[in-house]
Scaffold this motif. Structure first.
Motif, short mmCIF file in Angstrom:
data_model
loop_
_atom_site.label_atom_id
_atom_site.label_comp_id
_atom_site.label_asym_id
_atom_site.label_seq_id
_atom_site.Cartn_x
_atom_site.Cartn_y
_atom_site.Cartn_z
N MET A 248 98.27 -9.94 50.66
CA MET A 248 99.45 -10.74 50.96
C MET A 248 99.91 -11.44 49.69
N THR A 249 101.20 -11.55 49.52
CA THR A 249 101.75 -12.23 48.35
C THR A 249 102.70 -13.34 48.79
N ARG A 250 102.89 -14.30 47.88
CA ARG A 250 103.87 -15.37 48.10
C ARG A 250 104.94 -15.25 47.03
N ARG A 251 106.14 -15.57 47.40
CA ARG A 251 107.25 -15.59 46.43
C ARG A 251 107.30 -17.00 45.85
N VAL A 252 107.09 -17.12 44.55
CA VAL A 252 107.05 -18.42 43.88
C VAL A 252 107.97 -18.37 42.67
N SER B 188 120.33 -23.09 45.67
CA SER B 188 120.00 -23.05 47.10
C SER B 188 120.22 -21.65 47.67
N ASP B 189 121.29 -20.97 47.25
CA ASP B 189 121.54 -19.59 47.70
C ASP B 189 120.41 -18.67 47.24
N TYR B 190 120.01 -18.79 45.99
CA TYR B 190 118.98 -17.93 45.44
C TYR B 190 117.67 -18.09 46.21
N VAL B 191 117.27 -19.32 46.41
CA VAL B 191 116.00 -19.60 47.10
C VAL B 191 116.05 -19.09 48.54
N ARG B 192 117.15 -19.33 49.23
CA ARG B 192 117.28 -18.89 50.62
C ARG B 192 117.36 -17.37 50.72
N GLU B 193 118.23 -16.74 49.92
CA GLU B 193 118.44 -15.29 50.02
C GLU B 193 117.22 -14.49 49.61
N ASN B 194 116.41 -15.02 48.71
CA ASN B 194 115.21 -14.31 48.25
C ASN B 194 113.95 -14.73 49.00
N LYS B 195 114.12 -15.56 50.02
CA LYS B 195 113.00 -16.00 50.86
C LYS B 195 111.83 -16.52 50.01
N VAL B 196 112.16 -17.45 49.11
CA VAL B 196 111.16 -18.03 48.22
C VAL B 196 110.29 -18.99 49.01
N ASP B 197 108.98 -18.85 48.86
CA ASP B 197 108.02 -19.70 49.57
C ASP B 197 107.80 -21.04 48.89
N VAL C 230 111.93 -18.41 36.46
CA VAL C 230 111.04 -17.25 36.51
C VAL C 230 110.64 -17.04 37.97
N ASP C 231 111.07 -15.91 38.51
CA ASP C 231 110.80 -15.55 39.91
C ASP C 231 109.61 -14.60 39.93
N THR C 232 108.62 -14.91 40.77
CA THR C 232 107.38 -14.13 40.78
C THR C 232 106.91 -13.81 42.20
N GLU C 233 106.00 -12.86 42.27
CA GLU C 233 105.20 -12.62 43.45
C GLU C 233 103.76 -12.95 43.06
N VAL C 234 103.12 -13.79 43.86
CA VAL C 234 101.77 -14.25 43.56
C VAL C 234 100.83 -13.73 44.64
N PRO C 235 99.90 -12.85 44.25
CA PRO C 235 98.94 -12.34 45.23
C PRO C 235 97.91 -13.41 45.61
N ASP C 236 97.38 -13.31 46.82
CA ASP C 236 96.34 -14.23 47.26
C ASP C 236 95.09 -14.11 46.39
N ASP C 237 94.79 -12.90 45.96
CA ASP C 237 93.61 -12.65 45.12
C ASP C 237 93.89 -13.19 43.72
N GLN C 238 93.22 -14.28 43.34
CA GLN C 238 93.48 -14.93 42.06
C GLN C 238 93.03 -14.10 40.86
N SER C 239 92.29 -13.03 41.08
CA SER C 239 91.90 -12.18 39.97
C SER C 239 93.01 -11.21 39.58
N SER D 107 116.18 -27.48 49.98
CA SER D 107 116.97 -27.21 51.18
C SER D 107 116.45 -26.01 51.96
N SER D 108 115.67 -25.12 51.30
CA SER D 108 115.14 -23.98 52.04
C SER D 108 113.77 -23.50 51.56
N SER D 109 113.04 -24.33 50.83
CA SER D 109 111.72 -23.94 50.36
C SER D 109 110.86 -25.17 50.14
#
Length: 157
Positions: A1-5, A57-66, A18-27, A100-102
């Motif tokens: 599973m990943t989080r959008r950060v 606000s549009d970027y965060v909402r549209e990209n479903k940033v966690d 900087v838009d990233t995907e962060v995996p649960d596995d810290q390694s 407003s959305s994250s």
């Protein structure tokens, strides 16, 4: 599973994003999705801040940033200058828009230096070897490492 950060550093009239995907596995490394700069548009300050707020606000909402991690303010070493105060205004707009959305986290360099590893943030930013194996995906500009560092530091919290 990943989080959008997303990591955001505001300096002057611009925000490094900087838009990233962060995996649960810290390694596993974080994946850079995009590395960009949002500049305050020319013209009246209030309308320009409004446009920046809408863009964020549009970027965060549209990209479903966690989570959005914003570099916090630091104590000035001398008297506060107008540029410092204007930069704080831009930072506040970005924080409000992202919230407003994250979820939003505000991290200062001082806190990261005390809680992440055994070196100061600036030492990590200069160390090319540190970044090998910690990031993947799109190319990360050296000037954007501080925003990526926010994501790495938030990952360990």
């Amino acid at each position: 599973m990943t989080r959008r950060v997303v990591g955001i550093v505001v300096v002057g009239q611009s925000a490094t994003v900087v838009d990233t995907e962060v995996p649960d596995d810290q390694s596993k490394p974080i994946t850079i999705i995009s590395d960009t700069t949002w500049n305050l548009q020319n013209g009246g300050r209030a309308p320009a801040l409004s446009v920046l707020h809408q863009r964020c606000s549009d970027y965060v909402r549209e990209n479903k940033v966690d989570l959005v991690v914003v570099k916090g303010s630091a104590l000035p070493t001398g008297a506060a200058k107008l540029a410092l105060l204007e930069s704080a205004e831009v930072r506040g707009v970005v924080i409000a828009a992202a919230a407003s959305s994250s979820e939003v986290s505000i991290l200062s360099k001082a806190v990261i230096s005390r809680t992440f590893g055994d070196r100061k943030v600036d030492e990590y930013l200069r160390d090319d070897g540190f970044w090998n194996g910690r990031i993947d995906g799109e190319k990360l500009r050296k000037t954007s490492r501080e925003a990526a560092m926010l994501v790495l530091a938030a990952r360990n919290r």
